[in-house]
Enzyme design. Structure first.
Site: not given
Length: 152
Positions: A102, A104
């Protein structure tokens, strides 16, 4: 095409089994608000394909994540947020808490370094973090969706 891991929190969110404030979705990724944000509007870009490390994903997926991340960064800057951090923690030793890649996207504002560091140190242990979280995330999601409408 989504490839799912039954034990992954993010795969559960992607499959709709776990609630989250999703603000963007396309054929390769979703953007959602971080439940434990470092700053207001802290987003996570999550690929639909499960992979723990960035090198587990096809290059096209990685390029797409950074392309969308760059578009969110530009949208924040148009919204008078002067800077962003784009960050991937690639593995447990790099502070990756959910073993699913993921990216950010962290909006940065003048003078936010000290509060950001405090949130970083206390984000998972702060007993008050849950108070009003659902309402706060819903408000922030509306703001981020407005960014998207304004030209993500």
């Amino acid at each position: 095409m989504a490839i799912e891991n039954d034990n992954c929190v993010f795969c559960g969110i992607l499959a709709g089994r776990i609630p989250a404030e999703i603000v963007y979705r396309d054929e390769q990724c979703v953007a959602l608000l971080d439940a434990f944000p470092l700053t207001r509007g802290h987003l996570l870009l999550i690929p639909l394909r499960h992979g723990q490390h960035i090198e587990d994903l096809p290059r096209e997926t990685v390029a797409h994540l950074f392309s969308v991340g760059g578009r969110f960064s530009a949208a924040w800057r148009r919204a008078q947020v002067p800077a962003t951090n784009l960050l991937i923690n690639n593995g447990k030793a790099a502070n990756q808490h959910v073993p699913h890649v993921h990216l950010h996207v962290i909006p940065r504002r003048p003078g936010d370094s000290l509060p950001l560091m405090w949130r970083y140190l206390t984000r998972f242990i702060n007993p008050f973090a849950h108070l009003g979280r659902k309402e706060r995330l819903a408000r922030e999601a509306a703001q981020v969706r407005a960014l998207i409408v304004a030209g993500l």
